[in-house]
Design a protein around this motif. Sequence first.
Motif, short mmCIF file in Angstrom:
data_model
loop_
_atom_site.label_atom_id
_atom_site.label_comp_id
_atom_site.label_asym_id
_atom_site.label_seq_id
_atom_site.Cartn_x
_atom_site.Cartn_y
_atom_site.Cartn_z
N LEU A 1 -0.26 30.00 70.96
CA LEU A 1 -1.36 29.82 70.00
C LEU A 1 -1.52 31.05 69.14
CD1 LEU A 1 -3.72 28.24 68.85
CD2 LEU A 1 -5.14 29.11 70.72
N GLY A 2 -1.47 32.24 69.75
CA GLY A 2 -1.57 33.47 68.98
C GLY A 2 -0.43 33.59 67.98
N TYR A 3 0.77 33.21 68.40
CA TYR A 3 1.96 33.27 67.54
C TYR A 3 1.79 32.37 66.32
CZ TYR A 3 6.95 32.77 66.34
OH TYR A 3 8.16 32.73 65.69
N TYR A 4 1.44 31.10 66.56
CA TYR A 4 1.37 30.14 65.46
C TYR A 4 0.11 30.28 64.63
CZ TYR A 4 5.58 27.88 67.15
OH TYR A 4 6.89 27.64 67.51
N THR A 5 -0.94 30.88 65.19
CA THR A 5 -2.12 31.16 64.38
C THR A 5 -1.76 32.11 63.25
OG1 THR A 5 -3.63 30.83 66.26
CG2 THR A 5 -4.45 32.12 64.39
N ILE A 6 -1.05 33.18 63.57
CA ILE A 6 -0.64 34.16 62.56
C ILE A 6 0.41 33.57 61.63
CG2 ILE A 6 0.43 36.41 62.20
CD1 ILE A 6 -2.42 36.50 63.35
N TYR A 7 1.40 32.91 62.19
CA TYR A 7 2.49 32.37 61.37
C TYR A 7 1.98 31.30 60.40
CZ TYR A 7 6.99 30.24 60.20
OH TYR A 7 8.08 29.74 59.53
N SER B 1 -1.08 31.03 59.25
CA SER B 1 -1.89 31.71 58.23
C SER B 1 -1.00 32.33 57.15
CB SER B 1 -2.74 32.80 58.90
OG SER B 1 -3.47 33.53 57.93
N THR B 2 0.12 32.91 57.56
CA THR B 2 1.05 33.51 56.59
C THR B 2 1.66 32.45 55.69
OG1 THR B 2 1.58 35.29 58.13
CG2 THR B 2 3.13 34.90 56.35
N MET B 3 2.08 31.33 56.27
CA MET B 3 2.69 30.27 55.46
C MET B 3 1.68 29.69 54.49
SD MET B 3 5.72 30.44 56.44
CE MET B 3 6.38 29.09 55.47
N GLU B 4 0.42 29.58 54.90
CA GLU B 4 -0.61 29.10 53.97
C GLU B 4 -0.80 30.07 52.81
OE1 GLU B 4 -4.10 28.55 56.34
OE2 GLU B 4 -3.53 26.51 56.98
N ALA B 5 -0.74 31.37 53.11
CA ALA B 5 -0.87 32.38 52.06
C ALA B 5 0.29 32.29 51.07
CB ALA B 5 -0.95 33.78 52.66
N ILE B 6 1.51 32.10 51.58
CA ILE B 6 2.68 32.00 50.70
C ILE B 6 2.59 30.74 49.85
CG2 ILE B 6 5.18 31.70 50.66
CD1 ILE B 6 5.32 33.39 53.20
N GLN B 7 2.17 29.64 50.45
CA GLN B 7 2.04 28.41 49.67
C GLN B 7 1.01 28.56 48.56
OE1 GLN B 7 1.43 25.35 52.83
NE2 GLN B 7 3.23 24.40 51.93
N THR B 8 -0.05 29.31 48.84
CA THR B 8 -1.06 29.56 47.81
C THR B 8 -0.46 30.36 46.66
OG1 THR B 8 -2.82 29.53 49.47
CG2 THR B 8 -3.32 30.57 47.36
N ARG C 1 8.87 24.28 56.56
CA ARG C 1 8.50 25.34 57.51
C ARG C 1 6.98 25.42 57.69
NH1 ARG C 1 10.12 30.26 55.29
NH2 ARG C 1 10.98 29.34 53.42
N SER C 2 6.25 25.17 56.61
CA SER C 2 4.78 25.19 56.69
C SER C 2 4.28 24.04 57.55
CB SER C 2 4.17 25.11 55.30
OG SER C 2 4.51 26.24 54.53
N ASP C 3 4.89 22.85 57.38
CA ASP C 3 4.49 21.70 58.20
C ASP C 3 4.77 21.95 59.68
OD1 ASP C 3 3.62 20.29 56.02
OD2 ASP C 3 5.45 19.12 55.76
N ILE C 4 5.91 22.57 59.96
CA ILE C 4 6.24 22.89 61.36
C ILE C 4 5.22 23.89 61.92
CG2 ILE C 4 7.94 24.04 62.84
CD1 ILE C 4 10.12 22.89 61.02
N ALA C 5 4.83 24.87 61.10
CA ALA C 5 3.85 25.86 61.54
C ALA C 5 2.51 25.21 61.84
CB ALA C 5 3.69 26.95 60.48
#
Length: 532
Positions: free
Chosen positions: A92-98, A100-107, A462-466
């Motif tokens: 959960l800690g791993y994918y919470t950060i990952y 969040s990062t993918m959402e930032a990149i998509q933005t 990759r974002s959907d997988i995250a």
Amino acid sequence: MVSTFHGLETSKRSLLTQSTALSTVGHNISNASTAGYTRQRVNMTNADPVYVPGFNRVHTPGQIGTGVQYDSITRVRDSYLDLQYRRENQDLGYYTIYNSTMEAIQTMINEPSDNGVSAIMDKFWNSLEVMNRDANLLSARVDFIGNAKNMADTFNKIGTSLNTLEADISSNTTIKLNQANNLLDGITKLNDTIRKIEMLGDNANDYRDQRDVLLDELSKIVDVQYAEDAEGMVNVYSGGIQVVTGLQPTYLTQNDVATITGGEIGGYKKSLEDIDLVRNQLNAMLDTLVRGEIEVTMPNGYKTSTDMIAENDVNVTDAAGNVTAIPAGDTIPAGSKITSPVTFKVNGFNGLHQLGYSINTPAETGIAFFTSKDNSVPFTIDNIQVNAEILADTNKVAASGQYDLGGTNGTDMHTIKGNSDVALALTSLRDAKFTYPVALTSLSEGTTDDYFRAFVSDLGTRSDIAITNYERSGNLVDNVEIRRQATSGVSIDEELTDMLRFQHAYNAAARNMTVVDEMLDRIINNMGIVGR
């Protein structure tokens, strides 16, 4: 023979045991809302009877019991659920950060939208097509240059945002390492306390709860494996190294990040890898567009601005009007006029633009449309910009492919008005198929639009997988925590039931002691007084 005061001792033991049970119930109720608290239970057993097997025992029938006693006060906890929770918590800690990062990149990429990268690139190509219709029209040139600058600025902004995101991740990684090291300190201190308490035969229940809370928190930050030794101390492993050895912590450093596979720090490491991948994908697209090798066909009448190698047989005329046949693979001299269509290999948008002629007098050639801020190659989202000369003078957009000689000495080049051979060739690059570096996206050959669509598709996948893994991990952690609470959590209703049960037992023991006291009083004060 049983002691006369045996009944008092039996009642006393019951009073002490039930009192301890009531105190434990009170402790449970008091900590019903305490995070990480495990409900405790008094383990009661019957005390040893008066007589033990032996030849010298009295012959009174039966064994007389001596009441109740408690052997220990223990926690009601399932270690298997703890193991499950911490394993899922690090995911959960791993994918919470990952995530969040993918959402930032998509933005940053902002796709699909009316003002995303693809829309800005479309405006660039569309304005180039408008300029192709009349290369001398000032408004068309201004619009084209403005859209080109907007495209370069957009990629610069993405580059800056990615750099900022990387810096934030690096800073947060350091913060998380410090938090993890503080937790390791806490675990080693509790190891020492628990060891000292349990060496005396007691159970360090509350301190074990505190240590379990620290292990839970640590599992959110890094991958955690642990084992308890014979003295009750836990040895902890993370990132392939032993970070707690009994009373000795081994602090995590930046060098250990590479081996950490889970938790928030693992998510930060994965995020940096994906940021680097996104940057490389966009850099590959830009560099290929600006200077990637591509074949273009120039029409009749084009005048070569430099020596060019013909990809097909072609006829040319020189300045004196002499016609020469140039076979495929041979060099066409600079200044030759093409009399039949010819195909050249050029280095992307810049290479093609450098074949054209500006409309200022005298006409200029060899002007690069895009330059890098640090004059380096390859072109990247951080360094690409529109040539400062073109921004300062719109006439330097080299859209024409023909010129005449004039001036006082007859050698000055004057672009033929209305000619836009190079602009037409530049617009064809929109549909030209470039070759891209392999292993960056699923597309190794295609147009820039095709490549960007493949890039967006890859990013979206990759974002959907995250997102999926983040939601799955969250659900698993919640489910395991519910099961942990069902086992270890405090139920007020259950504790109140136990309270009434122990209270009645305490009152009954007290009443029994009263009865025994009355019996003793009868014997001591009222027997043997006849005849006095």
